[in-house]
Design an enzyme around this catalytic site. Structure first.
Site, PDB file in Angstrom:
ATOM      1  N   HIS A 292       0.944  -1.177  -0.065  1.00 19.61           N
ATOM      2  CA  HIS A 292       0.023   0.006   0.077  1.00 19.61           C
ATOM      3  C   HIS A 292       0.802   1.298   0.174  1.00 19.61           C
ATOM      4  O   HIS A 292       0.355   2.266   0.389  1.00 19.61           O
ATOM      5  CB  HIS A 292      -0.939  -0.101   1.248  1.00 19.61           C
ATOM      6  CG  HIS A 292      -2.066  -0.994   1.020  1.00 19.61           C
ATOM      7  ND1 HIS A 292      -2.791  -1.553   2.112  1.00 19.61           N
ATOM      8  CD2 HIS A 292      -2.503  -1.991   0.170  1.00 19.61           C
ATOM      9  CE1 HIS A 292      -3.724  -2.557   1.851  1.00 19.61           C
ATOM     10  NE2 HIS A 292      -3.351  -2.658   0.280  1.00 19.61           N
TER      11      HIS A 292
ATOM     12  N   ILE B  59       0.948 -10.027  19.091  1.00 16.32           N
ATOM     13  CA  ILE B  59       1.978 -10.701  18.151  1.00 16.32           C
ATOM     14  C   ILE B  59       3.524 -10.571  18.712  1.00 16.32           C
ATOM     15  O   ILE B  59       3.953 -11.736  18.615  1.00 16.32           O
ATOM     16  CB  ILE B  59       2.134  -9.703  16.774  1.00 16.32           C
ATOM     17  CG1 ILE B  59       0.734  -9.874  15.981  1.00 16.32           C
ATOM     18  CG2 ILE B  59       3.151 -10.029  15.802  1.00 16.32           C
ATOM     19  CD1 ILE B  59       0.590  -8.576  15.140  1.00 16.32           C
TER      20      ILE B  59
HETATM   21  P1  OAD Z   1      -6.947  -3.883  10.510  1.00 14.31           P
HETATM   22  O1  OAD Z   1      -7.254  -2.876  11.371  1.00 14.31           O
HETATM   23  O2  OAD Z   1      -8.212  -4.080   9.505  1.00 14.31           O
HETATM   24  O3  OAD Z   1      -6.757  -5.083  11.156  1.00 14.31           O
HETATM   25  C1  OAD Z   1      -5.762  -5.318  12.157  1.00 14.31           C
HETATM   26  C2  OAD Z   1      -6.020  -6.586  12.966  1.00 14.31           C
HETATM   27  O4  OAD Z   1      -4.815  -6.770  13.690  1.00 14.31           O
HETATM   28  C3  OAD Z   1      -7.347  -6.403  13.582  1.00 14.31           C
HETATM   29  O5  OAD Z   1      -7.864  -7.688  13.331  1.00 14.31           O
HETATM   30  C4  OAD Z   1      -6.718  -6.530  15.144  1.00 14.31           C
HETATM   31  O6  OAD Z   1      -7.517  -7.459  16.216  1.00 14.31           O
HETATM   32  C5  OAD Z   1      -5.487  -7.035  15.190  1.00 14.31           C
HETATM   33  N1  OAD Z   1      -4.535  -6.650  15.969  1.00 14.31           N
HETATM   34  C6  OAD Z   1      -4.204  -5.446  16.359  1.00 14.31           C
HETATM   35  N2  OAD Z   1      -3.071  -5.290  17.181  1.00 14.31           N
HETATM   36  C7  OAD Z   1      -2.701  -6.421  17.459  1.00 14.31           C
HETATM   37  C8  OAD Z   1      -1.822  -7.216  18.161  1.00 14.31           C
HETATM   38  N3  OAD Z   1      -0.868  -6.408  19.026  1.00 14.31           N
HETATM   39  N4  OAD Z   1      -1.477  -8.293  18.434  1.00 14.31           N
HETATM   40  C9  OAD Z   1      -2.470  -9.209  17.513  1.00 14.31           C
HETATM   41  N5  OAD Z   1      -3.321  -8.616  16.799  1.00 14.31           N
HETATM   42  C10 OAD Z   1      -3.429  -7.553  16.832  1.00 14.31           C
HETATM   43  O7  OAD Z   1      -6.121  -3.319   9.600  1.00 14.31           O
HETATM   44  P2  OAD Z   1      -5.403  -4.341   8.301  1.00 14.31           P
HETATM   45  O8  OAD Z   1      -6.034  -5.520   7.897  1.00 14.31           O
HETATM   46  O9  OAD Z   1      -3.841  -3.931   7.987  1.00 14.31           O
HETATM   47  O10 OAD Z   1      -5.555   0.105   3.406  1.00 14.31           O
HETATM   48  O11 OAD Z   1      -6.055  -3.260   7.122  1.00 14.31           O
HETATM   49  C11 OAD Z   1      -6.052  -3.365   5.795  1.00 14.31           C
HETATM   50  C12 OAD Z   1      -5.910  -1.860   4.948  1.00 14.31           C
HETATM   51  O12 OAD Z   1      -7.222  -1.253   5.269  1.00 14.31           O
HETATM   52  C13 OAD Z   1      -4.700  -1.112   5.455  1.00 14.31           C
HETATM   53  O13 OAD Z   1      -3.462  -1.420   4.879  1.00 14.31           O
HETATM   54  C14 OAD Z   1      -5.442   0.302   4.935  1.00 14.31           C
HETATM   55  C15 OAD Z   1      -6.883  -0.204   5.619  1.00 14.31           C
HETATM   56  O14 OAD Z   1      -7.867   0.721   4.813  1.00 14.31           O
HETATM   57  C16 OAD Z   1      -5.343   1.309   2.803  1.00 14.31           C
HETATM   58  O15 OAD Z   1      -5.155   2.447   3.401  1.00 14.31           O
HETATM   59  C17 OAD Z   1      -5.103   1.358   1.377  1.00 14.31           C
END
Ligand code: OAD
Length: 261
Positions: free
Chosen positions: A133, A249
Site C-alpha cells: 500500500h 504478536i
Molecule cells: P485492520 O485494522 O483491518 O486489522 C488489524 C488486525 O490486527 C485486527 O484484526 C486486530 O484485532 C489485530 N491486532 C491489532 N493489534 C494486534 C496485536 N498487538 N496483536 C495481535 N493482533 C492485533 O488492519 P489491516 O488488515 O492492516 O489500507 O487493514 C488493511 C488495510 O485497510 C490497510 O492497509 C489500509 C486499511 O484501509 C489502505 O489504506 C489502502
C-alpha cells in the site's frame, strides 16, 4: 495439546519450511503505539474510509461544489495524513518487527509482504519487504508525479500549500494506495513469493482488504501451511493450520523465537 505445544508446533513448521513468507497488517504496529484500522479504537471507527482515503476524496473540484467545500475536503484529507505521518515519525519499530528482521537474517523467513505504510519493517533491514500500500514517508503530485519530502506537509496549516510547484494544479499527496487505486509491482512480487511459499505467517490483519487478502489462499491452495496470529477472527481462519487469537504478536513471536534459537 499442552498449552505451549502450539508455539512448539509453529516453530517446527517454520524450521522445516522451504520458504516462509510473512504477511502483515496494521496489528503489527499497534505495539509501536500506532492505531490499526478496524479495531474498536481503530482509525476507521465511526468513519467512512471512502470519505477519508479514497480516490473520491482527492477528486478535483466538481461543478456543484463550492470553493469552500472543495478546500475543506482537501484540508481534511491532508490533515488526516499529516497526523498519521507525525505518528509514524514519533513512534518506532517494535520487538516484533525486530524479531522478523532477525528471522530474515537467519533464513527462517524469505520476505515480508506488508499492508503497512509506516516503513517499520524496512527500517529493521532484512528480509526483502513488499509494501503493497505504498509509504507515508514520501509525497508526490497526484497529477505530474513530482516527488516531495514529507517536510512539505509539516508546515502549519496556514503556511502549507497542497498544490504542486511544477504543474501548479496537482495535489501533493502521500505516496500510498487509496481506495479505488491499483497496486504497483510490489503486488506482483508478493504474489510470486506467495506462490513459491510452503508456509505463510499472517500477522495483525483483519484480511478485509483485497487483493492482499487473497495471498494466504495462494499458499493454502498449493497445499502449504497457514499460521495466523491476530487478536480477532478473520475470514480465512478456517484454512489455518495454527491460529493464535487474543495474544499480542510481539509476545507470540518472542515465544516462537525462543524455540527457534
Ligand atoms: P485492520 O485494522 O483491518 O486489522 C488489524 C488486525 O490486527 C485486527 O484484526 C486486530 O484485532 C489485530 N491486532 C491489532 N493489534 C494486534 C496485536 N498487538 N496483536 C495481535 N493482533 C492485533 O488492519 P489491516 O488488515 O492492516 O489500507 O487493514 C488493511 C488495510 O485497510 C490497510 O492497509 C489500509 C486499511 O484501509 C489502505 O489504506 C489502502
Amino acid at each position: 495439546m499442552k498449552f505451549n505445544a502450539i508455539y512448539e508446533d509453529i516453530a517446527q513448521v517454520i524450521t522445516n519450511a522451504k520458504k516462509t513468507v510473512v504477511l502483515t497488517g496494521a496489528g503489527m504496529s499497534t505495539e509501536s503505539g500506532l492505531q490499526d484500522f478496524r479495531s474498536n479504537n481503530g482509525l476507521w471507527a465511526g468513519k467512512d474510509p471512502m470519505e477519508i482515503a479514497s480516490t473520491h476524496t482527492i477528486r478535483p473540484q466538481s461543478f456543484n461544489e463550492s470553493d469552500t467545500q472543495y478546500q475543506q475536503r482537501i484540508h481534511a484529507f491532508v490533515d488526516f495524513y499529516v497526523t498519521r505521518i507525525k505518528e509514524v515519525n514519533t513512534h518506532e519499530p517494535n520487538a516484533g518487527h525486530r524479531i522478523l528482521a532477525d528471522w530474515g537474517r537467519k533464513g527462517y523467513i524469505s520476505s515480508i509482504v506488508t499492508q503497512n505504510v509506516d516503513g517499520y519493517h524496512e527500517a529493521c533491514g532484512d528480509p526483502e519487504v513488499f509494501p503493497l500500500h505504498g509509504t507515508l514517508l514520501r509525497l508526490r503530485c497526484q497529477q505530474c508525479d513530482t516527488a516531495y519530502g514529507i517536510e512539505r506537509y509539516m508546515l502549519t496549516s496556514d503556511e502549507r500549500t497542497y498544490f504542486c510547484d511544477q504543474c501548479v494544479t496537482g495535489l501533493i499527496r502521500p505516496n500510498i494506495v487509496l481506495f479505488g487505486e491499483g497496486l504497483d509491482e510490489n503486488y506482483v512480487k508478493a504474489e510470486q513469493a506467495a506462490k513459491q511459499a510452503d508456509v505463510m505467517l499472517v500477522l495483525g490483519t483483519s484480511l478485509q482488504v483485497m487483493p492482499a487478502s487473497y495471498l494466504p489462499m495462494e499458499v493454502v491452495d498449493r497445499g502449504g501451511k497457514l499460521i495466523m496470529i491476530n487478536f480477532d477472527d478473520t475470514p480465512l481462519d478456517r484454512y489455518a493450520d495454527h491460529i493464535i487469537h487474543g495474544e499480542k504478536i510481539g509476545e507470540v513471536l518472542h515465544k516462537i523465537d525462543s524455540l527457534l534459537s
